[in-house]
Scaffold this active site. Sequence first.
Site, short mmCIF file in Angstrom:
data_model
loop_
_atom_site.label_atom_id
_atom_site.label_comp_id
_atom_site.label_asym_id
_atom_site.label_seq_id
_atom_site.Cartn_x
_atom_site.Cartn_y
_atom_site.Cartn_z
N LYS A 1 0.80 -1.23 0.00
CA LYS A 1 0.00 0.00 0.00
C LYS A 1 0.82 1.27 0.00
O LYS A 1 1.80 1.39 0.73
CB LYS A 1 -0.86 0.03 1.26
CG LYS A 1 -1.91 -1.04 1.34
CD LYS A 1 -2.84 -0.67 2.46
CE LYS A 1 -3.58 -1.85 3.04
NZ LYS A 1 -3.76 -1.66 4.48
N GLY B 1 9.45 -6.14 6.86
CA GLY B 1 9.35 -7.56 7.15
C GLY B 1 9.33 -8.42 5.90
O GLY B 1 10.08 -9.41 5.81
#
Length: 395
Positions: A200, A353
């Site tokens: 996003k 991550g």
Amino acid sequence: MSGTLRTIRDLAIDGRRTFIRVDFNVPIEHGQVTDKSRIEASLPTIRYALEHGARVVLASHCGRPKGKRKPEYSLEPVGAVLAELLRAEVLLTDDCISDAAGKIVADLREGQVALLENLRFHAGEEANDEGFARELAKLADVYVNDAFGAAHRAHASVSALPKLFRERGVGLLMEQEVSALERLRTANAHPYVAVLGGAKVSDKIGVLEALIDRVDVLLIGGAMANTFLAAQGRAMGKSLVETDKLPLARSVLQRAADRKVKLLLPVDLVVANSLDASSGQVLAVGDEIGADQMALDIGPKTVEAYRQAILPAKALFWNGPMGLFERKPFSEGTFGVAKAGAECPGFTVIGGGDSVAAVNQIGLAPQYKHVSTGGGASLEFLEGRPMPGIEAVRT
Ligand code: ADP
Ligand code: MG
């Protein structure tokens, strides 16, 4: 941001109960830790403390138990992995604040390790509650924060707690993170290239805006690129596009043009009809994406263009995969960028991550100068926002 940031090397820990806030927020499935990297990253500080005679009290959050005691979020599997890595006994307490925890910690001998149960079993952790912090403070004489991945949130164990200790500082991992990211934030090395991708635009607006003032080249991929391409008026079919972020994408494109930042978007894409398609189709960005197709990776021409931009970088920051790399037909873009970054001789840093997981998957992490253990934290650091977990340990 003022005051001195001391490290564990500056603190008197010999024979003293030393509280080390670590980041053991690791994925656990069926009682097994599925990715040990964060536990491994904490070892240098824990070993340092043990070798210098500290009585070590470790504390972390894990997952989102939301202030309730939920057995599936117990740190027990983490304690088992840690014991194996340290080849030492790790005493897990029944709770992070309890009479039993106090007793275990009081009885700790030099060179012994206690691990407090999940901090987030208490609502006071996320609420940055003073009373909760005072209970934790009873367990130690010295405070060390080594949880970079948790340093951007004002939670009790990183914010209210350190202020209750005179003897406080950061651990070796935190020191390394801060120095690598600080070097990048103040980089005067050019070309400075940033690669941003992931799911996003909205997650990364802050860093996007901060980086545009600093970088020479900005490469955009992943679902984030879809929103930029849509902002240029391209039909993106069923692709993930944040329609409410189109004006923002346009203003980023404009700012890049004003500042003469070279902003590259994909020139080709790998599209498919569904997320679990067994193969994708390469389309040039000028070609029409079908109404029922979605862009799931950057195409080979884009990979080559991004590679050519990455290789000469003196400083490189990469956050966010270039596509749905978890699925084989859509992993080439991410792996291609990962390889280019690994070959780049400049000061190369990855955070995030999923991007870090991708680079680990193909064994390239050691080729980077710095692999951050903090996703959100590394982004906030680069934005230049003060981090509660760092500010609170300054003396
Ligand atoms: P990071 O953890 O590195 O910061 P993010 O969490 O922002 O990265 O985004 C990672 C996720 O974005 C991955 O699960 C990846 O599959 C997904 N993703 C990337 N590109 C696309 C795309 N084109 N369509 C759908 N999902 C995508
Ligand atoms: Mg992610």
